[in-house]
Design a protein around this motif. Structure first.
Motif, short mmCIF file in Angstrom:
data_model
loop_
_atom_site.label_atom_id
_atom_site.label_comp_id
_atom_site.label_asym_id
_atom_site.label_seq_id
_atom_site.Cartn_x
_atom_site.Cartn_y
_atom_site.Cartn_z
N THR A 142 -0.43 6.62 19.41
CA THR A 142 -0.03 5.35 18.78
C THR A 142 -1.00 4.87 17.71
OG1 THR A 142 -1.06 4.18 20.64
CG2 THR A 142 1.31 4.63 20.79
N ILE A 143 -1.88 5.73 17.24
CA ILE A 143 -2.69 5.42 16.06
C ILE A 143 -2.05 6.12 14.87
CG2 ILE A 143 -4.93 5.63 14.94
CD1 ILE A 143 -6.22 5.72 17.69
N PRO A 144 -1.52 5.40 13.91
CA PRO A 144 -0.86 6.06 12.77
C PRO A 144 -1.86 6.79 11.89
CG PRO A 144 -0.98 3.69 12.41
CD PRO A 144 -1.46 3.94 13.81
N SER A 145 -1.42 7.86 11.29
CA SER A 145 -2.28 8.61 10.38
C SER A 145 -2.50 7.80 9.10
CB SER A 145 -1.64 9.94 10.02
OG SER A 145 -0.48 9.75 9.22
N ALA A 146 -3.64 8.04 8.46
CA ALA A 146 -3.93 7.38 7.19
C ALA A 146 -2.88 7.74 6.15
CB ALA A 146 -5.33 7.76 6.71
N ALA A 147 -2.42 9.00 6.17
CA ALA A 147 -1.42 9.43 5.20
C ALA A 147 -0.11 8.69 5.38
CB ALA A 147 -1.20 10.94 5.32
N SER A 148 0.28 8.43 6.64
CA SER A 148 1.54 7.71 6.87
C SER A 148 1.41 6.26 6.44
CB SER A 148 1.96 7.79 8.34
OG SER A 148 1.14 6.98 9.17
N LEU A 149 0.24 5.67 6.61
CA LEU A 149 0.05 4.27 6.20
C LEU A 149 0.05 4.14 4.69
CD1 LEU A 149 -2.62 3.06 8.77
CD2 LEU A 149 -0.21 2.41 8.66
N SER A 206 5.64 -5.71 8.67
CA SER A 206 5.34 -5.63 7.25
C SER A 206 4.85 -4.23 6.87
CB SER A 206 4.29 -6.67 6.86
OG SER A 206 3.09 -6.45 7.56
N HIS A 207 4.36 -3.47 7.86
CA HIS A 207 3.92 -2.10 7.60
C HIS A 207 4.35 -1.21 8.77
CE1 HIS A 207 1.79 -2.14 3.87
NE2 HIS A 207 1.14 -1.02 4.14
N VAL A 208 4.70 0.03 8.46
CA VAL A 208 5.10 0.98 9.48
C VAL A 208 4.35 2.28 9.24
CG1 VAL A 208 7.00 2.20 10.59
CG2 VAL A 208 7.40 -0.03 9.55
N GLY A 209 3.62 2.76 10.26
CA GLY A 209 2.95 4.04 10.17
C GLY A 209 3.52 5.00 11.19
N TYR A 210 2.97 6.20 11.24
CA TYR A 210 3.46 7.22 12.16
C TYR A 210 2.28 7.89 12.85
CZ TYR A 210 7.26 10.23 13.84
OH TYR A 210 8.20 10.86 14.62
N GLY A 211 2.30 7.86 14.20
CA GLY A 211 1.28 8.52 14.99
C GLY A 211 1.77 9.89 15.41
N LEU A 212 1.55 10.24 16.68
CA LEU A 212 2.02 11.52 17.19
C LEU A 212 3.47 11.36 17.65
CD1 LEU A 212 -1.07 12.67 19.31
CD2 LEU A 212 -0.69 12.84 16.84
N THR A 258 5.49 9.17 16.99
CA THR A 258 5.68 7.78 17.40
C THR A 258 5.54 6.88 16.18
OG1 THR A 258 4.68 8.28 19.55
CG2 THR A 258 4.85 5.95 18.94
N ARG A 259 6.54 6.01 15.96
CA ARG A 259 6.42 5.01 14.90
C ARG A 259 5.57 3.85 15.41
NH1 ARG A 259 9.04 6.24 10.47
NH2 ARG A 259 10.99 7.44 10.56
N VAL A 260 4.75 3.31 14.51
CA VAL A 260 3.88 2.20 14.86
C VAL A 260 4.09 1.09 13.83
CG1 VAL A 260 1.54 1.48 15.41
CG2 VAL A 260 2.21 3.87 15.74
N PHE A 261 4.53 -0.07 14.32
CA PHE A 261 4.78 -1.23 13.46
C PHE A 261 3.58 -2.17 13.53
CE2 PHE A 261 8.82 0.39 14.93
CZ PHE A 261 9.64 0.34 13.81
N GLY A 262 3.23 -2.73 12.39
CA GLY A 262 2.11 -3.66 12.38
C GLY A 262 2.03 -4.43 11.07
N TYR A 263 0.87 -4.95 10.79
CA TYR A 263 0.67 -5.74 9.58
C TYR A 263 -0.75 -5.53 9.09
CZ TYR A 263 -1.64 -8.96 12.81
OH TYR A 263 -2.46 -9.51 13.77
N LYS A 264 -1.02 -5.99 7.86
CA LYS A 264 -2.36 -5.88 7.30
C LYS A 264 -3.21 -7.07 7.73
CE LYS A 264 -1.87 -2.87 3.30
NZ LYS A 264 -2.10 -2.74 1.84
N GLY A 265 -4.40 -6.78 8.23
CA GLY A 265 -5.32 -7.83 8.63
C GLY A 265 -6.01 -8.47 7.45
N GLY A 321 7.16 2.85 19.07
CA GLY A 321 8.44 3.34 19.57
C GLY A 321 9.07 4.31 18.60
N HIS A 322 10.39 4.26 18.49
CA HIS A 322 11.10 5.16 17.57
C HIS A 322 12.51 4.64 17.38
CE1 HIS A 322 11.48 8.85 15.27
NE2 HIS A 322 10.26 9.22 15.69
#
Length: 407
Positions: free
Chosen positions: A306-313, A328-334, A336-343, A354-355
């Motif tokens: 659940t840690i998205p890759s830098a490339a996906s971000l 506001s931002h969606v990355g991709y881990g293993l 697994t999609r990871v939804f979040g925002y910029k701090g 999730g997915h």
């Protein structure tokens, strides 16, 4: 394909003092609340889910109203209502709704959400000491000639779609004609249909591994091949092992992996399961790969997932048109999609993982609220696109519900 055994043994011998599955198993970037524990007074839903209601009656009424609106037959998106929607908090079902032909245990195919099982398979290999994420993936096709640049592709790259292989799929902006000429369609219905893993690994490299994110439906099948090969399994043995080690332990009695003609798990979408089983799957991950005292996944593996890759971000779309705070931002881990925002300092802050899948299906897990939402879509035209209003309403439920302390 047969794996290059000598190379694989050298990889394992070189593991040294590093954790058995990664050179960097606890990278920073995951909040402390990301892993949750099962409440002491709530039974694990191995046999049956407990049901409950929110103590905040107004919030429960709002939740029930949102569920009803998602099932409205005159919905703006489509009159094809979802097959199932289940909301779990604190280990209990707090809202559920099904169409007339389904219930919590009715099985269905939900497309791409199945990809998350590739990360579970990889975790099982790591548990057995047969995989380290940052080691090269020993694919024979990539060692037929010296210095093939694909030899730089690691297990991690296969799982987080930063492999760099040439690939196109029908989810990008394509014309009707080019869609049917895509790698995805060739893999699913053309020359790659009999052996989806082999078709995928034959693609040439278009970007340096690890530098570029591109969604690739073929890579989970490659993980299925590696799973069989490293464990010495055929399809029946792989299915039996996964059944014993994951599905039986968690009570996912209405779930079944699907395999291609080559005997590899068909990772793009190869799982039939029920809404209650998918919720169990989400709970297993949210509980750090532990189920009722039994550790299924290695410690730290869920963090890796659940840690998205830098490339996906760097490739992430900024999703507009919504007031939701965490999408506001969606990355991709293993897988697994990871939804979040910029701090405040531009860092990615994860909130939900999730997915998405076929027909508007989604699995959403929000650990800080001990919350899981499962929706089985039923609209072939909606996919998992962000234009689907039901998709946004599912996210709105996850965004709005309070944490369990406020229940």
């Amino acid at each position: 394909m047969k794996v290059i055994t000598k190379l694989w043994l050298l990889v394992l011998i070189g593991a040294g003092h590093v954790p058995a599955y990664s050179d960097d198993s606890l990278r920073p970037g995951v909040p402390d609340h990301w892993i949750t524990e099962q409440p002491a007074d709530v039974a694990w839903p191995t046999r049956e889910w407990e049901r409950s209601r929110l103590t905040d009656y107004e919030m429960q009424a709002w939740l029930d109203g949102m569920v009803e609106s998602i099932f409205a037959p005159d919905h703006a998106d489509s009159d094809r209502t979802p097959r199932a929607l289940v909301v779990i908090q604190g280990g209990k079902i707090i809202a559920e709704r099904y169409d007339t032909d389904n219930d919590c245990d009715a099985t269905a195919w939900t497309g791409s959400i199945a990809k998350m099982n590739a990360a579970i398979m990889a975790g099982l290999l790591a548990r057995e000491g047969k995989l380290r994420l940052d080691d090269p993936a020993p694919i024979p096709e990539w060692y037929k000639r010296a210095k093939d640049p694909r030899q730089a592709i690691k297990y991690r790259h296969i799982l987080d779609f930063t492999d760099g292989l040439e690939w196109d799929n029908p989810y990008a902006e394509m014309t009707f004609v080019s869609m049917f000429q895509s790698n995805f369609m060739e893999m699913a219905f053309g020359e790659g249909a009999l052996d989806s893993a082999q078709y995928t690994v034959e693609r040439p490299l278009s970007h340096p591994p690890g530098s570029f994110y591109r969604y690739n439906d073929g890579l989970p099948s490659v993980m299925g091949y590696l799973f069989n090969d490293h464990m010495g399994f055929d399809a029946a043995q792989a299915a039996a092992y996964y059944q014993r080690e994951v599905l039986d332990v968690t009570g996912m009695a209405n779930s079944e992996l699907e395999f291609d003609a080559a005997g590899n798990w068909y990772g793009a979408s190869g799982m039939r399961w029920s809404a209650c089983d998918m919720a169990r799957f989400g709970l297993l991950i949210m509980r750090d790969g532990v189920w009722d005292g039994k550790r299924i996944l290695p410690e730290g593996w869920v963090r890796e997932m659940t840690i998205p890759s830098a490339a996906s971000l760097s490739a992430a779309r900024t999703l507009s048109g919504t007031a939701l705070t965490y999408v506001s931002h969606v990355g991709y881990g293993l897988n697994t999609r990871v939804f979040g925002y910029k701090g405040s300092e531009g860092e990615f802050v994860p909130e939900v993982f999730g997915h998405g899948g076929y027909g508007g299906s989604v699995l959403l897990v929000r650990p800080d609220k001990d919350l899981i939402l499962v929706m089985f879509g039923n609209d072939p035209g909606s996919g998992n696109t962000v234009t689907n209003d039901r998709f946004w309403k599912a996210h709105e439920i996850v965004d709005t519900l309070p944490a369990p302390a406020a229940m």
